[in-house]
Design an enzyme around this catalytic site. Structure first.
Site, PDB file in Angstrom:
ATOM      1  N   GLU A 269       0.919  -1.226   0.001  1.00 34.91           N
ATOM      2  CA  GLU A 269       0.106   0.060  -0.015  1.00 34.91           C
ATOM      3  C   GLU A 269       1.080   1.109  -0.106  1.00 34.91           C
ATOM      4  O   GLU A 269       1.983   1.261   0.581  1.00 34.91           O
ATOM      5  CB  GLU A 269      -0.783  -0.260   1.086  1.00 34.91           C
ATOM      6  N   LYS A 346      -9.887   1.422  -1.513  1.00 33.15           N
ATOM      7  CA  LYS A 346      -9.915   1.149  -0.196  1.00 33.15           C
ATOM      8  C   LYS A 346     -11.327   1.791   0.545  1.00 33.15           C
ATOM      9  O   LYS A 346     -11.699   2.834   0.063  1.00 33.15           O
ATOM     10  CB  LYS A 346      -8.991   2.008   0.500  1.00 33.15           C
ATOM     11  N   CYS A 380      -5.166  -2.870   3.335  1.00 30.30           N
ATOM     12  CA  CYS A 380      -4.553  -2.640   4.735  1.00 30.30           C
ATOM     13  C   CYS A 380      -6.095  -2.573   5.712  1.00 30.30           C
ATOM     14  O   CYS A 380      -6.348  -3.741   6.086  1.00 30.30           O
ATOM     15  CB  CYS A 380      -4.076  -1.348   4.751  1.00 30.30           C
TER      16      CYS A 380
END
Length: 513
Positions: A269, A346, A380
Site C-alpha cells: 500500500e 480502499k 490494509c
C-alpha cells in the site's frame, strides 16, 4: 451447400456474460429485485458447469442458475435466502447429491422460443451427467394471491392446479416438465406477493439415478491450475533522485518474481509515495496528495507494460488517485498479464488518512477474474472488517491480497492478526505485502514496520502455523510460496472444520448495497 449462423444457443455462462445478464434482471424483475454483479460472479465462480445463458443472435435473452447440495437440506423446509447463501450460490457442495434450481428468467420478448423449456432440459441433462438423484427447487405460484381466500392452505391450491381445476402460469408449466410437488415451502420468499410468500417444493427424479452417487472430478472450475506461485515484495522506502530510479526498483522485483516463474507478485500500500521524496521541500498534506496523483497515468502505463512483458500478474499495491468528482481515493491497481487493468478502492480510510490527506472511502468490492482463478483485494485497514473478505469469498475468491502500510509493530499486528483470521474463517489464502524504511521529508510516511507473509487456513493440508512464507522484519526482500488450489477446495469440503459449509444461513447473512 450453404449454411446460416445459429440464432439461438443455450451455453454455459462465463464471467464476460455478466454485463449482459445483469440488465436482463432489471427488465424482468425490476431494478431493485435482480441479482447484483457480485452475486452473478459468485454463482459462476462457485459452479461454472451449472450456470447457463440463452443467446439469441448474440444477445443474452435468458439466464438459468443451479448449484449442487445434499438432498437432506434440499428436501427440508428452507427459505430462498438460506438455501442460496444470499443469492451467491454460496452453499454449492461438490459432494452433494441433488441439483438445486435457483432461478430461470427469460426476456418477455423472446418467450415464444421455448427458452424456459430448453433450460429445464439442460438442467436434467446436467443432473444425469453428474449422476445426481434429481432436481429440487422452490417454485413460484403467482396465481395463488387471487385464490387465497378460496384456498387459505396453499397445499389445497396446488391440488386444484394438479387436478386441472385451476391454471397457474408457472406451476402448470413445471408440472408439464415432469416435476412433482413434494411439499410447500412456507415463507420461502416473503417479497413474492403474488405467491403470498410461499413456494412449491418441486422435485424431478433422475431416472438414471445410481444407488451410490459418484463424485464427478469435473465439479467446479476445471480451468483452475493445480498450484499457484505467489511472490510478495517487502518494499523499502528510501529517498530517490528520479522517477526512473523508482521504476528501476519496481522492475527489479518484478524481474525477480518472473525469474521464479511466479503467477503473482504483490506490492505494498502507498509505496508510490516514495516519489514525494523527489520534491525539493516537504509538501503539506493536501499538496502532497495532489502531486502524487499526477503520477497516476505514467504509473498505470508502466505497470501494465511490466505485467505483459514479464508474463506475470501484478498486484500494484495502492496509489492515491483523484476521482472524477475531485475526491482522492486510495486505489489498488491490478495489472494482469493479458494486459487488462483492474481497480479496487480502499473502503475504509484510516483516521490518519482522513485527517492528513482527506482520503475518501470508495464503494464496491468485487472479485477480479484471473488466469489463476478469482481473486480479491483488501487494502490494509479493510482486512480488519470481516464482511469484506466474506463478500469476496462468496463471489468465489480463493486468494485475497492485502497491500498494507503500517508505521509500527502494533499497527502491523492488527493487520496480521485480522488477515490470519480471514484465512481461517473463509478457508482461503491471504497475501500481505508491506513497506519498510523511512521517508523523513514526507508527511505521515516517516517510519514503517512490516513482516510481509503468505497465510493459509489452519488445517492439515497446510503449513503447521498457517504461514506458507514470511519475510524478516523490516528488511527489503521477497517471500515466495507455492499454494495448492486443490488442497484449498478439499479443505472446504472435508477439512477438520468447514467454516464455509457450516455457516448458519438461517440466522444471519451479509447484505451489500
Amino acid at each position: 451447400m450453404t449454411a446460416t449462423r445459429t440464432k439461438l444457443v443455450i451455453r454455459n455462462a462465463k464471467p464476460k456474460d455478466i454485463a449482459g445478464i445483469r440488465p436482463l434482471y432489471d427488465k424482468v424483475y425490476g431494478v431493485a429485485d435482480g441479482y447484483t454483479v457480485d452475486q452473478i460472479a459468485g454463482q459462476i465462480n462457485k459452479f461454472p458447469d451449472g450456470q447457463f445463458v440463452a443467446e439469441f443472435e448474440g444477445q443474452i435473452v435468458g439466464h438459468c442458475v443451479t448449484f449442487v447440495i445434499d438432498s437432506a437440506t434440499a428436501l427440508s423446509q428452507h427459505t430462498w435466502n438460506e438455501i442460496t447463501g444470499g443469492g451467491f450460490a454460496a452453499r454449492h457442495d461438490p459432494e452433494g447429491d441433488m441439483l438445486y434450481g435457483m432461478d430461470v428468467i427469460v426476456d418477455s420478448e423472446f418467450r415464444r422460443l421455448r427458452i424456459g423449456q430448453r433450460f429445464y432440459k439442460v438442467r436434467q441433462d446436467l443432473c444425469q451427467w453428474l449422476e445426481l438423484k434429481g432436481i429440487v427447487f422452490g417454485g413460484r405460484m403467482p396465481g395463488y394471491h387471487r385464490h387465497q381466500k378460496e384456498f387459505p392452505n396453499p397445499a389445497d391450491y396446488i391440488d386444484a392446479v394438479k387436478a386441472s381445476k385451476l391454471r397457474d402460469p408457472v406451476l402448470s408449466f413445471q408440472l408439464r416438465q415432469g416435476f412433482e410437488v413434494v411439499g410447500v415451502l412456507k415463507n420461502y420468499m416473503p417479497e413474492d406477493i403474488d405467491s403470498c410468500g410461499h413456494a412449491t417444493q418441486m422435485f424431478w427424479r433422475n431416472p438414471l439415478e445410481q444407488e451410490t452417487i459418484k463424485a464427478k472430478p469435473s465439479l467446479g472450475d476445471t480451468t483452475l491450475p493445480e498450484r499457484v506461485r505467489l511472490a510478495t515484495v517487502q518494499f523499502q522506502m528510501r529517498r530517490i533522485n528520479s522517477i526512473d530510479e523508482f521504476e528501476q526498483q519496481v522492475e527489479y522485483f518484478v524481474d525477480i518474481a518472473s525469474d521464479y516463474r511466479s503467477d503473482f507478485v504483490t506490492f505494498p500500500e502507498l509505496f508510490t509515495l516514495q516519489l514525494l521524496s523527489l520534491e525539493g521541500k516537504p509538501l503539506g498534506p493536501a499538496d502532497a496528495i495532489a502531486r502524487i496523483s499526477e503520477y497516476t497515468p505514467r504509473f498505470i502505463a508502466f505497470m501494465e507494460r511490466l505485467a505483459v512483458s514479464y508474463n506475470i500478474n501484478i498486484i500494484g499495491g495502492s496509489h492515491p488517485s483523484r476521482m472524477p468528482d475531485g475526491d482522492i481515493h486510495n486505489v489498488a491497481y491490478v495489472f494482469l498479464r493479458d494486459g487488462s487493468v483492474h481497480t479496487q478502492e480502499k473502503l475504509h480510510p484510516t483516521p490518519s488518512e482522513r485527517s492528513w490527506w482527506n482520503i475518501k472511502g470508495g464503494e464496491g468490492n468485487s472479485v477480479i477474474h484471473t488466469d489463476c482463478g478469482p481473486i480479491g483485494v483488501m487494502i490494509c485497514y479493510d482486512s480488519e472488517f470481516p464482511e469484506i473478505a466474506r463478500h469476496l469469498v462468496d463471489q468465489g475468491a480463493l486468494i485475497l491480497f492485502v497491500p498494507f502500510c503500517t508505521d509500527e509493530r502494533r499497527g502491523y499486528l492488527r493487520v496480521r492478526y485480522c488477515s490470519q483470521a480471514r484465512a481461517v474463517e473463509n478457508q482461503c489464502y491471504v497475501v500481505m505485502s508491506g513497506v519498510v524504511g523511512n521517508l523523513p521529508n514526507v508527511e505521515n510516511m516517516d517510519i514503517h514496520y512490516a513482516e510481509s507473509c503468505i497465510l493459509t487456513p489452519s488445517d492439515f493440508p497446510f503449513s503447521r502455523d498457517g504461514i506458507a512464507a514470511d519475510a524478516a522484519p523490516n528488511t527489503e526482500t521477497v517471500a515466495i510460496a507455492d499454494l495448492s488450489l486443490s488442497d484449498l477446495l478439499t479443505a472446504r469440503q472435508s477439512g477438520s472444520v468447514q467454516n464455509l459449509k457450516d455457516r448458519r444461513f438461517d440466522l444471519y447473512r451479509v447484505a451489500w448495497k
